[in-house]
Write a protein that holds these residues in place. Structure first.
Motif, short mmCIF file in Angstrom:
data_model
loop_
_atom_site.label_atom_id
_atom_site.label_comp_id
_atom_site.label_asym_id
_atom_site.label_seq_id
_atom_site.Cartn_x
_atom_site.Cartn_y
_atom_site.Cartn_z
N GLN A 90 9.44 2.33 3.88
CA GLN A 90 10.42 1.55 4.71
C GLN A 90 9.62 0.86 5.83
O GLN A 90 9.50 -0.18 6.31
N GLN A 91 8.85 1.77 6.54
CA GLN A 91 8.02 1.66 7.79
C GLN A 91 7.00 0.49 7.44
O GLN A 91 6.77 -0.38 8.20
N MET A 92 6.15 0.65 6.34
CA MET A 92 5.29 -0.20 6.08
C MET A 92 5.86 -1.53 5.58
O MET A 92 5.27 -2.52 5.98
N SER A 93 6.84 -1.56 5.15
CA SER A 93 7.34 -2.71 4.42
C SER A 93 7.98 -3.74 5.89
O SER A 93 7.80 -4.99 5.86
N ARG A 94 8.48 -2.87 6.90
CA ARG A 94 8.81 -3.94 7.83
C ARG A 94 7.73 -4.13 8.76
O ARG A 94 7.79 -5.36 9.34
N SER A 95 6.73 -3.59 8.75
CA SER A 95 5.60 -3.66 9.67
C SER A 95 4.69 -5.03 9.07
O SER A 95 3.95 -5.70 9.71
N GLN A 96 4.65 -5.09 7.71
CA GLN A 96 3.77 -5.83 6.75
C GLN A 96 4.80 -7.24 6.24
O GLN A 96 4.23 -8.01 5.73
N SER A 97 5.93 -7.10 6.69
CA SER A 97 6.95 -8.30 6.29
C SER A 97 6.85 -8.35 4.77
O SER A 97 6.90 -9.55 4.39
N ARG A 98 6.52 -7.23 3.86
CA ARG A 98 6.65 -7.53 2.65
C ARG A 98 7.05 -6.18 1.99
O ARG A 98 6.72 -5.13 2.78
N GLY A 99 7.21 -6.10 0.74
CA GLY A 99 7.47 -4.81 0.16
C GLY A 99 6.39 -4.02 0.22
O GLY A 99 4.87 -4.33 -0.14
N PHE A 100 6.49 -2.73 0.39
CA PHE A 100 5.31 -1.76 0.33
C PHE A 100 5.84 -0.39 -0.45
O PHE A 100 6.76 0.15 -0.42
N ARG A 101 4.89 -0.29 -1.66
CA ARG A 101 5.26 1.23 -2.47
C ARG A 101 4.05 1.91 -2.49
O ARG A 101 3.12 1.26 -3.07
N ILE A 102 4.27 3.24 -2.49
CA ILE A 102 3.27 4.25 -2.72
C ILE A 102 2.99 4.22 -4.28
O ILE A 102 4.04 4.61 -5.14
N GLN A 103 1.70 3.99 -4.74
CA GLN A 103 1.51 4.06 -6.21
C GLN A 103 1.00 5.25 -6.56
O GLN A 103 -0.10 5.62 -6.30
N THR A 104 1.55 6.01 -7.34
CA THR A 104 1.24 7.54 -7.90
C THR A 104 0.86 7.27 -9.24
O THR A 104 1.84 7.15 -9.96
N PRO A 105 -0.20 7.47 -9.74
CA PRO A 105 -0.66 7.26 -11.23
C PRO A 105 0.25 8.28 -12.05
O PRO A 105 0.62 9.43 -11.70
N THR A 106 0.98 7.81 -12.96
CA THR A 106 1.86 8.46 -13.86
C THR A 106 1.17 9.38 -14.94
O THR A 106 1.58 10.49 -15.16
N SER A 107 -0.16 9.14 -14.94
CA SER A 107 -0.98 10.40 -15.72
C SER A 107 -1.41 11.53 -14.97
O SER A 107 -2.17 12.45 -15.36
#
Length: 482
Positions: A90-107
């Protein structure tokens, strides 16, 4: 000489390859050092800030890119505890003015509920083909860094190969914590942030390295001892006519952070790599040398041929009659002595016929010496043709001939020879328009009955010939008187 020319040219090409390959290795090492220094400058610039700022990080990265425009992309990975994941997103989404999501590989097989995450939070420049890297967790086992940012880690290192926009590449990382200023490499534990630099393998090689005719480059990444190397860059030489000589190769493994990189350089020289001026000079020198050697050999051959002809001429003069070509007295005596020695060993017999022409002086007086010489030549030819090859027909003096029979089977053969000598003069001789009727008288001596040496045999045969000629003369006079 041809082998020396090839060896010299091969040594020159090998020296050229050693120099050229060393220049390539030096340039690539220089590129790797510059990239490592740029990354360290980026990391130290961020660690010197009292408080981390994404804007400040972008400014530092862009400043470094202005000085080194060949760098592909800077990045920052920030540590996030597993329990703070949603709050950080949420903090990264506010600072970058766009969505941010941590990508953890499913494998990933690692338990993400307890370990720290290291998502990429900044890309400079943010290339379109690399935007998918934003938010990627580099602490997972299936990531490019294979979990190297979790646990007790070193402050810097290198990732396994990744695919960038212009081809294969890799990441190098460096911690940006202040504690690195104080025995950083001995500090156990994890670091809060890492500076990263994406390296495109293709940018390590300048065009002059790739365009060299006959040169192929092969850069591999040795991820581990158990897995095969991964190709990061490969250049193939142009399809041109290659020289039929063994190819040259060199392997080099880089040190430091880039110790996983192995560069293989292979060189198959093309025709244009030859030093044509040097080869032309060597070939011209070889041709001149061959001409000189040929001239010397010809002179030697002609000298030897002249000496051989001189020796042959001296031998012929010493052993053969100059007019008829028959053996002379010297060669006759030599063959007669050999025949006597052979007869002594084998208990056989040797026969010697002594032939003298009747009234030959009248031919010279009537028709001249030239006609007489031609008559002698014709008589010599008839004698030689009527005898066997192992018999010797010799002219010993003027109109005197000797026939040596080294081996005979008995009285029957001697009678056969007598018959040949008698019929020899039945046919007339023709010299030009002159027809000559010539006769001859002969005597015979046999070894060992009549004499036991060469002189004795010749002397007795001569006396026998003289007695026969005298008897024939007396008979002719008696007939005329009657």
């Amino acid at each position: 000489m041809a082998g020396s020319i090839i060896a010299l040219e091969y040594d020159r090409l090998e020296s050229h390859f050693d120099t050229f390959s060393q220049n390539i290795i030096t340039k690539v090492e220089q590129q790797l050092r510059e990239q490592q220094l740029a990354l360290e400058s980026f990391a130290h610039g961020l660690s010197s800030q009292s408080e981390y700022s994404y804007i400040q990080a972008q400014n530092i990265a862009q400043s470094l890119l202005q000085h080194s425009p060949d760098l592909y992309m800077f990045a920052v990975a920030s540590r996030v505890e597993s329990g703070q994941r949603e709050e950080f997103e949420q903090q990264m989404s506010r600072s970058q003015s766009r969505g941010f999501r941590i990508q953890t590989p499913t494998s990933s097989t690692t338990d993400n509920s307890t370990q720290s995450l290291y998502p990429i939070v900044l890309l400079v420049p943010e290339r379109p083909e690399a935007r998918s890297l934003l938010g990627l967790d580099l602490a997972s086992e299936s990531s490019a860094l294979s979990g190297r940012l979790s646990g007790i880690v070193a402050p810097s290192g290198m990732s396994k190969p990744i695919l960038l926009g212009n081809g294969p590449g890799y990441l190098i990382y460096h911690a940006i914590d202040r504690q690195l200023d104080h025995q950083g490499h001995k500090m156990p534990g994890q670091f809060s942030r890492y500076a990263l630099l994406a390296v495109s393998a293709e940018t390590l090689f300048a065009p002059w390295m790739i365009d060299e005719p006959g040169l192929s480059l092969h850069l591999d990444n040795l991820t581990s001892a158990d897995s095969p190397p991964v190709i990061l860059f490969e250049s193939q030489p142009q399809q041109e006519f290659a020289l039929p000589i063994p190819s040259m190769s060199r392997n080099h493994q880089f040190a430091g952070t880039s110790s996983n990189l192995v560069l293989n350089i292979q060189y198959q020289p093309r025709w244009q790599a030859l030093d044509l001026w040097q080869l032309t000079g060597l070939l011209v020198g070889l041709c001149l040398l061959m001409l000189q050697v040929g001239w010397v050999l010809r002179r030697v051959w002609r000298t030897r041929q002249y000496l051989f002809e001189q020796q042959q001429s001296l031998y012929n003069k010493a052993h053969f009659d100059h007019l008829t070509g028959l053996p002379n007295t010297n060669l006759l005596l030599d063959r007669l002595e050999q025949a006597i020695r052979s007869a002594q060993r084998t208990s056989s017999q040797v026969a010697v016929f002594f032939l003298d022409l009747d009234d030959f002086k009248q031919v010279n007086d009537a028709w001249g010496h030239d006609v007489g010489d031609q008559l002698l030549i014709q008589i010599a030819v008839r004698l030689r043709d009527s005898m066997r090859s192992e018999d010797t027909v010799a002219r010993i003096h003027g109109d005197e001939f000797v026939i040596l029979i080294p081996i005979f089977s008995g009285e029957h053969q001697l009678n056969k020879v007598r018959g040949k000598l008698e019929t020899l003069f039945e046919r007339p001789f023709k010299v030009g328009d002159i027809v000559l009727q010539q006769s001859g008288s002969f005597g015979l001596a046999i070894f060992p009955e009549d004499a036991d040496d060469a002189e004795g045999l010749l002397g007795l045969a001569d006396r026998q010939m003289y007695l026969r000629k005298q008897n024939r003369s007396e008979q002719c006079n008696a007939i005329k008187t009657a």
